[in-house]
Design a protein around this motif. Sequence first.
Motif: not given
Length: 290
Positions: A28-43
């Motif tokens: 997918p290229g991202y992961s979810l944070a606990r608050d629901g926002r998407k965090v990119s793999d680069e971050q």
Amino acid sequence: MGVSRSTYYFQETHEPKPRVYRGGRPIPGYSLARDGRKVSDEQIKEWLMEEVEADGFGYGYVKLMVQLRRHHGVIINKKKVYRLCKELGILKPQRPLHRHYPRKLARNRDITAPNQLWEVDLKYGYIHGEDKFFFILSYIDVFDREIVGYYIGLRCEAKDAVMTLKSALWKRKLLTGGQAMPVIRSDNGPQFISNVFEEACEELKIEHERIPPKTPNMNAHIESFHRLLEDDRLSSCELETYAEAYETVDKYMRWYNNERIHSSVHYLSPAEFHREHVKNGLMTTKPIRV
């Protein structure tokens, strides 16, 4: 050829369908944070580099996963952290795996006299009345088939194996010095690979050899004796108490050594054959190849 008619003609008239590898689930290229926002793999990779630089390669990918969850609230598993660390080239080097082999493997021997080779092994017995197991540790002299020492108890540790060995050496008058010590052959049980047993063998100047895994035939004499013990005594009665189990096994050991005739020692009992060999030197057998 053993092929059914329908199967044969099906293969003749139907073209096989090529198998197409469809690949796994796309990244997918991202992961979810606990608050629901998407965090990119680069971050996430930047955070991983910060963790590594801060601790100087102190953590592996599992602990890095814990740090990401704790410090940044990312919902991520260790497999993804492993993949990202591998892409970054920051995987912590793994410890080399050292395979543990027996220190001294058993080798072929020709046994021509008592006290040249003793085999030792452990056997379990069951106490029906108390619903528990007990242990039987036995040393057998390969030449005369005598059980030179045995131990019976609700537990069996390396110190018990050492105690039984010293008792057997004293019984055969080998602790007084001036006589060659027997070679002790065992399997790779925890009692025999322990430092306690190895140090005792070194102290007594005894050579201890261990059979390779899954080769009970190299310890055949003690295995055969324990099979006799099982068939003649343990499987023919239901033991109610530990005291009864101890008395039963102890009685069988004395009967086996002193009364049970053995075809391999001229149809004498092991103890009788040993006495005759020591006294006259005439009672002997063919060299035993083990």
